[in-house]
Structure formats: C-alpha cells, structure tokens
Design a protein around this motif. Structure first.
Motif, PDB file in Angstrom:
ATOM      1  N   ALA A  88       0.829  -1.202   0.000  1.00  0.00           N
ATOM      2  CA  ALA A  88       0.000   0.000   0.000  1.00  0.00           C
ATOM      3  C   ALA A  88       0.866   1.257   0.000  1.00  0.00           C
ATOM      4  O   ALA A  88       0.590   2.225  -0.720  1.00  0.00           O
ATOM      5  CB  ALA A  88      -0.931   0.003   1.209  1.00  0.00           C
ATOM      6  N   LEU A  89       1.923   1.240   0.812  1.00  0.00           N
ATOM      7  CA  LEU A  89       2.814   2.394   0.882  1.00  0.00           C
ATOM      8  C   LEU A  89       3.614   2.538  -0.413  1.00  0.00           C
ATOM      9  O   LEU A  89       3.801   3.655  -0.910  1.00  0.00           O
ATOM     10  CB  LEU A  89       3.767   2.253   2.070  1.00  0.00           C
ATOM     11  N   ALA A  90       4.049   1.412  -0.957  1.00  0.00           N
ATOM     12  CA  ALA A  90       4.781   1.456  -2.227  1.00  0.00           C
ATOM     13  C   ALA A  90       3.911   2.030  -3.330  1.00  0.00           C
ATOM     14  O   ALA A  90       4.355   2.883  -4.110  1.00  0.00           O
ATOM     15  CB  ALA A  90       5.258   0.050  -2.596  1.00  0.00           C
ATOM     16  N   LEU A  91       2.658   1.590  -3.388  1.00  0.00           N
ATOM     17  CA  LEU A  91       1.736   2.111  -4.392  1.00  0.00           C
ATOM     18  C   LEU A  91       1.513   3.607  -4.201  1.00  0.00           C
ATOM     19  O   LEU A  91       1.431   4.369  -5.175  1.00  0.00           O
ATOM     20  CB  LEU A  91       0.401   1.364  -4.315  1.00  0.00           C
ATOM     21  N   GLU A  92       1.443   4.034  -2.950  1.00  0.00           N
ATOM     22  CA  GLU A  92       1.277   5.466  -2.653  1.00  0.00           C
ATOM     23  C   GLU A  92       2.446   6.278  -3.202  1.00  0.00           C
ATOM     24  O   GLU A  92       2.252   7.340  -3.813  1.00  0.00           O
ATOM     25  CB  GLU A  92       1.172   5.671  -1.136  1.00  0.00           C
ATOM     26  N   TYR A  93       3.649   5.773  -3.012  1.00  0.00           N
ATOM     27  CA  TYR A  93       4.843   6.504  -3.479  1.00  0.00           C
ATOM     28  C   TYR A  93       4.933   6.494  -5.010  1.00  0.00           C
ATOM     29  O   TYR A  93       5.283   7.515  -5.615  1.00  0.00           O
ATOM     30  CB  TYR A  93       6.107   5.919  -2.866  1.00  0.00           C
ATOM     31  N   TYR A  94       4.638   5.350  -5.631  1.00  0.00           N
ATOM     32  CA  TYR A  94       4.662   5.301  -7.096  1.00  0.00           C
ATOM     33  C   TYR A  94       3.622   6.268  -7.680  1.00  0.00           C
ATOM     34  O   TYR A  94       3.905   6.995  -8.645  1.00  0.00           O
ATOM     35  CB  TYR A  94       4.363   3.878  -7.594  1.00  0.00           C
ATOM     36  N   THR A  95       2.453   6.280  -7.074  1.00  0.00           N
ATOM     37  CA  THR A  95       1.388   7.166  -7.549  1.00  0.00           C
ATOM     38  C   THR A  95       1.761   8.631  -7.349  1.00  0.00           C
ATOM     39  O   THR A  95       1.526   9.474  -8.228  1.00  0.00           O
ATOM     40  CB  THR A  95       0.072   6.854  -6.808  1.00  0.00           C
ATOM     41  N   LYS A  96       2.357   8.932  -6.206  1.00  0.00           N
ATOM     42  CA  LYS A  96       2.787  10.307  -5.933  1.00  0.00           C
ATOM     43  C   LYS A  96       3.816  10.757  -6.959  1.00  0.00           C
ATOM     44  O   LYS A  96       3.799  11.909  -7.410  1.00  0.00           O
ATOM     45  CB  LYS A  96       3.372  10.411  -4.520  1.00  0.00           C
ATOM     46  N   LEU A  97       4.726   9.858  -7.335  1.00  0.00           N
ATOM     47  CA  LEU A  97       5.752  10.205  -8.310  1.00  0.00           C
ATOM     48  C   LEU A  97       5.113  10.562  -9.651  1.00  0.00           C
ATOM     49  O   LEU A  97       5.477  11.570 -10.274  1.00  0.00           O
ATOM     50  CB  LEU A  97       6.731   9.039  -8.469  1.00  0.00           C
ATOM     51  N   ILE A  98       4.164   9.754 -10.090  1.00  0.00           N
ATOM     52  CA  ILE A  98       3.490  10.025 -11.357  1.00  0.00           C
ATOM     53  C   ILE A  98       2.681  11.310 -11.283  1.00  0.00           C
ATOM     54  O   ILE A  98       2.701  12.143 -12.199  1.00  0.00           O
ATOM     55  CB  ILE A  98       2.577   8.851 -11.750  1.00  0.00           C
ATOM     56  N   ASP A  99       1.961  11.500 -10.189  1.00  0.00           N
ATOM     57  CA  ASP A  99       1.132  12.700 -10.034  1.00  0.00           C
ATOM     58  C   ASP A  99       1.983  13.966 -10.010  1.00  0.00           C
ATOM     59  O   ASP A  99       1.583  15.000 -10.557  1.00  0.00           O
ATOM     60  CB  ASP A  99       0.308  12.612  -8.747  1.00  0.00           C
ATOM     61  N   GLN A 100       3.128  13.899  -9.361  1.00  0.00           N
ATOM     62  CA  GLN A 100       3.957  15.095  -9.194  1.00  0.00           C
ATOM     63  C   GLN A 100       4.851  15.385 -10.392  1.00  0.00           C
ATOM     64  O   GLN A 100       5.001  16.541 -10.799  1.00  0.00           O
ATOM     65  CB  GLN A 100       4.824  14.971  -7.943  1.00  0.00           C
ATOM     66  N   TYR A 101       5.428  14.326 -10.966  1.00  0.00           N
ATOM     67  CA  TYR A 101       6.418  14.538 -12.019  1.00  0.00           C
ATOM     68  C   TYR A 101       5.929  14.178 -13.420  1.00  0.00           C
ATOM     69  O   TYR A 101       6.581  14.517 -14.410  1.00  0.00           O
ATOM     70  CB  TYR A 101       7.685  13.732 -11.713  1.00  0.00           C
ATOM     71  N   GLY A 102       4.785  13.492 -13.508  1.00  0.00           N
ATOM     72  CA  GLY A 102       4.259  13.121 -14.810  1.00  0.00           C
ATOM     73  C   GLY A 102       5.238  12.261 -15.588  1.00  0.00           C
ATOM     74  O   GLY A 102       5.826  11.321 -15.061  1.00  0.00           O
ATOM     75  N   ASN A 103       5.433  12.626 -16.868  1.00  0.00           N
ATOM     76  CA  ASN A 103       6.339  11.872 -17.736  1.00  0.00           C
ATOM     77  C   ASN A 103       7.700  12.541 -17.871  1.00  0.00           C
ATOM     78  O   ASN A 103       8.454  12.241 -18.795  1.00  0.00           O
ATOM     79  CB  ASN A 103       5.726  11.737 -19.143  1.00  0.00           C
ATOM     80  N   ASN A 104       8.010  13.468 -16.960  1.00  0.00           N
ATOM     81  CA  ASN A 104       9.160  14.338 -17.136  1.00  0.00           C
ATOM     82  C   ASN A 104      10.435  13.860 -16.453  1.00  0.00           C
ATOM     83  O   ASN A 104      11.447  14.563 -16.507  1.00  0.00           O
ATOM     84  CB  ASN A 104       8.824  15.753 -16.636  1.00  0.00           C
ATOM     85  N   VAL A 105      10.400  12.720 -15.790  1.00  0.00           N
ATOM     86  CA  VAL A 105      11.594  12.237 -15.094  1.00  0.00           C
ATOM     87  C   VAL A 105      11.909  10.816 -15.527  1.00  0.00           C
ATOM     88  O   VAL A 105      11.038  10.074 -16.011  1.00  0.00           O
ATOM     89  CB  VAL A 105      11.427  12.298 -13.554  1.00  0.00           C
ATOM     90  N   ALA A 106      13.154  10.427 -15.347  1.00  0.00           N
ATOM     91  CA  ALA A 106      13.614   9.111 -15.792  1.00  0.00           C
ATOM     92  C   ALA A 106      12.926   7.971 -15.046  1.00  0.00           C
ATOM     93  O   ALA A 106      12.852   6.843 -15.557  1.00  0.00           O
ATOM     94  CB  ALA A 106      15.127   9.003 -15.617  1.00  0.00           C
ATOM     95  N   GLU A 107      12.429   8.258 -13.851  1.00  0.00           N
ATOM     96  CA  GLU A 107      11.811   7.205 -13.022  1.00  0.00           C
ATOM     97  C   GLU A 107      10.345   6.950 -13.374  1.00  0.00           C
ATOM     98  O   GLU A 107       9.732   6.021 -12.837  1.00  0.00           O
ATOM     99  CB  GLU A 107      11.901   7.577 -11.538  1.00  0.00           C
ATOM    100  N   SER A 108       9.766   7.741 -14.265  1.00  0.00           N
ATOM    101  CA  SER A 108       8.337   7.614 -14.575  1.00  0.00           C
ATOM    102  C   SER A 108       7.957   6.233 -15.116  1.00  0.00           C
ATOM    103  O   SER A 108       6.955   5.654 -14.658  1.00  0.00           O
ATOM    104  CB  SER A 108       7.915   8.707 -15.560  1.00  0.00           C
ATOM    105  N   PRO A 109       8.680   5.651 -16.084  1.00  0.00           N
ATOM    106  CA  PRO A 109       8.303   4.312 -16.555  1.00  0.00           C
ATOM    107  C   PRO A 109       8.328   3.265 -15.445  1.00  0.00           C
ATOM    108  O   PRO A 109       7.409   2.435 -15.337  1.00  0.00           O
ATOM    109  CB  PRO A 109       9.362   4.007 -17.629  1.00  0.00           C
ATOM    110  N   LYS A 110       9.355   3.317 -14.618  1.00  0.00           N
ATOM    111  CA  LYS A 110       9.446   2.371 -13.502  1.00  0.00           C
ATOM    112  C   LYS A 110       8.277   2.555 -12.547  1.00  0.00           C
ATOM    113  O   LYS A 110       7.696   1.573 -12.061  1.00  0.00           O
ATOM    114  CB  LYS A 110      10.760   2.565 -12.752  1.00  0.00           C
ATOM    115  N   ALA A 111       7.920   3.807 -12.284  1.00  0.00           N
ATOM    116  CA  ALA A 111       6.820   4.077 -11.363  1.00  0.00           C
ATOM    117  C   ALA A 111       5.500   3.565 -11.920  1.00  0.00           C
ATOM    118  O   ALA A 111       4.690   2.978 -11.192  1.00  0.00           O
ATOM    119  CB  ALA A 111       6.732   5.579 -11.083  1.00  0.00           C
TER     120      ALA A 111
END
Length: 229
Positions: free
Chosen positions: A162-185
């Motif tokens: 649940a916490l991992a999903l929260e962090y992955y979702t936060k990364l996508i919501d905050q950074y969109g497709n603009n960072v290298a970690e987006s595909p992994k997230a």
C-alpha cells in the motif's frame, strides 16, 4: 510666466534645496560619517561572508565527489575483506557529518548515499527514511524523483504494498512523464494494482506505460503483461 522666469524659479528652488542639504550635512557631519562607515562595514561583511560560504560549499562539492567515488569502490570491494567494515563505517561517518551541514546539493547527495548504503545492507526502513528526507528537501530536483522511487522500492521490500503504491502514484502525479523514473513508477503502480486484484486498472496503467514510453524496457514488460491479462 516666460520661459526665462520659469528657469530662474527652478534654479532658485534647486539652490534652496542644495543649501538645506549642505546645511544638514554640515550640522550632522559626524552622524552622516558614522552612517557611511556602518554601510561600508556591512557591505564588507556581506562580501566576506559570501566568499566564505562559497569556499565552504566548493569544499563540500569536492568532498561529496570523493565520497561518491569511495561508495562506488566499496560496492565493488570484497565484502569478506578484513578492512571492509571499517571502510563502510568511515564512509557512513563522513556522509552523516556532511548530510547534517545544510540543505545544499552536497548534503542532500550525502543523505541519498546513506540511503543507498542502508539499502545495500537490507535495512529498508532506514534507507526509506533517508530517501524520504532527500525527497522532502529536494523535490524539485532529480534527486527528489529518484529518492521517491527508491522509497517505493524500500516499501515493497518491506512487503508494504500500500505504501509502495502510494509513493509510485505520488511520483506520477507530481512529475508526470518528465523524469527518468516515470516508466518504472508506472510499471510498479500497475504491478501492485494487479496484485491487489484491480486487474482492469492495472491493464489501463500497463497500456498507459506502453503508449507513453514505447521504447522503454518497462514498456516491453508492460506489453507482455497485457497479453497475459
């Protein structure tokens, strides 16, 4: 009033102002002189402080470069060597000291490396705490998105989906497709959605990943998953 009279009136006013100013300066010479001295001293102090701060920061940049190299060397070292643990302890001590200095890049990178070292030692809670600290203080830099992604990985290693999903979702919501970690997230997000039984949402996320990052290795994995779901 003629132009000559206007010019004469203006000249008279200017002379009056100059006279008052000269009189003020004459009567308050010591005060004005003291004020000027104070201003000069303040400017000098600010310049010196700025120079000192820049010198300290430059030294910290050099230090974090050296510590980064040391970290890489330790990763490649023989963990069974007699001096291995001593090298790790020395590195952690230096990183901890630098991380406590300020919120500038060298200190944040030091905190990030502390997280990496803790992760290597499988102390995932400690690693996650370090990564979240970096994310909080550097969310607008590449270290922020990278640390948030690593925090999600730590959560998964602690079986806290649940916490991992929260962090992955936060990364996508905050950074969109603009960072290298987006595909992994996105891939992590989809995996955990599937794992929790939300298959349709997982399929949509896998498809989003395949569409937005078609050349990514994670997109290839996503397309394989879509065939199986």
């Amino acid at each position: 009033m003629s132009d000559k009279k206007k010019d004469k009136a203006e000249l008279t006013k200017t002379q009056q102002v100059e006279g008052k100013l000269n009189a003020f300066l004459g009567n308050n010479r010591k005060i004005v002189l003291a004020f000027c001295i104070v201003v000069i001293l303040v400017i000098a102090i600010v310049a010196i402080a700025s120079s000192v701060n820049n010198s300290i920061l430059n030294k910290q940049f050099d230090q974090i470069d050296q510590l980064s190299t040391t970290y890489s060397e330790i990763q490649a070292a023989d963990k069974d060597a007699a001096d291995y643990q001593q090298k790790v302890d020395d590195l952690v001590a230096q990183l901890t000291e630098l991380a406590s200095k300020n919120k500038k890049y060298p200190a944040l990178k030091a905190q990030y490396l502390l997280g990496m070292q803790s992760f290597d030692e499988k102390d995932y809670q400690k690693a996650m705490d370090s990564f979240l600290s970096v994310y909080t203080n550097a969310s607008d830099s590449y270290l922020g998105s990278l640390s948030l992604s690593n925090a999600a990985t730590c959560a998964e290693n602690m079986n806290n989906d649940a916490l991992a999903l929260e962090y992955y979702t936060k990364l996508i919501d905050q950074y969109g497709n603009n960072v290298a970690e987006s595909p992994k997230a996105l891939f992590g997000q989809a995996r955990l959605q599937e794992k929790s039984g939300n298959v349709e949402l997982a399929k949509a996320t896998f498809q989003q990943l395949a569409d937005q990052f078609p050349s990514s290795e994670f997109a290839k994995l996503a397309r394989n998953k879509l065939v199986l779901l």
